[in-house]
Scaffold this active site. Structure first.
Site, short mmCIF file in Angstrom:
data_model
loop_
_atom_site.label_atom_id
_atom_site.label_comp_id
_atom_site.label_asym_id
_atom_site.label_seq_id
_atom_site.Cartn_x
_atom_site.Cartn_y
_atom_site.Cartn_z
N GLY A 24 -2.68 -104.78 -62.70
CA GLY A 24 -1.32 -105.31 -62.81
C GLY A 24 -0.55 -105.32 -61.50
CD GLU A 77 -9.65 -102.35 -66.42
OE1 GLU A 77 -9.48 -103.56 -66.41
OE2 GLU A 77 -8.96 -101.57 -67.09
CG ASN A 114 -5.89 -105.03 -72.27
OD1 ASN A 114 -5.31 -105.00 -73.36
ND2 ASN A 114 -5.73 -104.09 -71.36
CE LYS A 125 -2.66 -105.07 -68.86
NZ LYS A 125 -2.56 -104.27 -67.68
CB SER A 136 -5.12 -107.97 -59.71
OG SER A 136 -4.03 -107.11 -59.94
CD GLU A 161 -1.83 -100.87 -68.54
OE1 GLU A 161 -1.93 -101.28 -69.72
OE2 GLU A 161 -1.89 -101.64 -67.57
CG HIS A 205 -6.40 -99.81 -70.10
ND1 HIS A 205 -5.28 -99.64 -69.33
CD2 HIS A 205 -6.87 -101.06 -69.84
CE1 HIS A 205 -5.07 -100.74 -68.62
NE2 HIS A 205 -6.02 -101.62 -68.91
#
Ligand code: PEP
Length: 253
Positions: free
Chosen positions: A175, A169, A9, A11, A215, A99, A97
């Protein structure tokens, strides 16, 4: 399920030129090493999808999008439909996701609509679930996962569920450089399988691909992919360089 699934991904990173360079390097790597036995999916930004698809031709590496809209067409300025993604060569699409949930207010109900339309229109949704740091500290991870699975898989029927990939996740691990331990991930994966058994069947619970994201690095990959119940990884930051992405894939075996 020995074949693992690794999803990159990117992003909001990499323009057209950088995306093509990555795909060329990855192709060269696989040509040199005679391919891979795992399933690999790249999720570049929308603007690079078609170009990356062309570069990946003949490699077996698949293409996914990072997002999709839940209508097929119409007056939705700025949105992208499943049909458009398919026309660029996409097989997969990331849905839910954290985010998107955090910065774009995507709720479980919205994620559910995206999962349903993706399945309806022939894309494989990668359904992201996971608890926030607060929820983790409050020890309500299982309740959160339970609710996310119930809501996001609403009306997904048993014939379609084999096309769904679930990505656990933990939000606190994305991140942040602070990955879950293999033990923590394994425990949530097992809980997810129990829930799938309740919602569908034992067979579905055993065969659904559940991957971990948060991560992942070349250093922690070996430990994270050791448990049988973890079927691969969704990799963000460490998927931006071919070398680290390949190291992660290799260390899973
Ligand atoms: C992600 O974007 O899904 C992700 C897991 O990111 P990172 O690997 O950078 O934590």
């Amino acid at each position: 399920m020995n074949k693992k699934l690794f999803i990159a991904n990117w992003k909001m990173n990499k323009g057209l030129v950088q995306s093509q360079q990555f795909a060329e390097e990855l192709k060269a790597h696989f040509e040199k090493h005679k391919g891979t036995t795992d399933e690999i999916v790249l999720c570049p930004p929308f603007t690079s999808l078609e170009a990356v698809h062309r570069k990946l031709n003949g490699t077996g590496v698949k293409l996914g999008a990072q997002n999709v809209y839940y209508e097929s067409s119409g007056a939705y300025t700025g949105e992208i439909s499943c049909g458009m993604l398919k026309s660029c060569g996409c097989e997969y699409v990331i849905t839910g996701h954290s985010e998107r949930r955090r910065y774009f207010n995507e709720t479980n109900a919205i994620v559910n609509k995206k999962v349903l339309i993706a399945l309806d229109e022939g894309l494989k949704p990668i359904l992201c679930i996971g608890e926030t740091l607060q929820e983790h500290d409050d020890k309500i991870t299982e309740a959160v996962i339970d609710e996310q699975l119930t809501s996001c898989l609403l009306h997904v029927n048993i014939e379609d569920i084999p096309n769904v990939v679930i990505a656990y996740e933990p939000v606190w691990a994305i991140g942040t450089g602070k990955n879950a331990t293999a033990h923590q991930a394994e425990s949530v994966h097992n809980f997810t399988r129990k829930k799938l058994k309740k919602l569908y069947s034992e067979e579905i619970s055993l065969n659904t691909r559940i991957i971990y994201g948060g991560s992942i690095t070349p250093e922690n990959a070996k430990e994270l992919f050791a448990p049988q119940t973890i079927n691969g990884g969704l990799v963000g930051g460490a998927s931006l360089e071919v070398e680290s992405f390949i190291e992660i894939i290799n260390s899973a075996h």
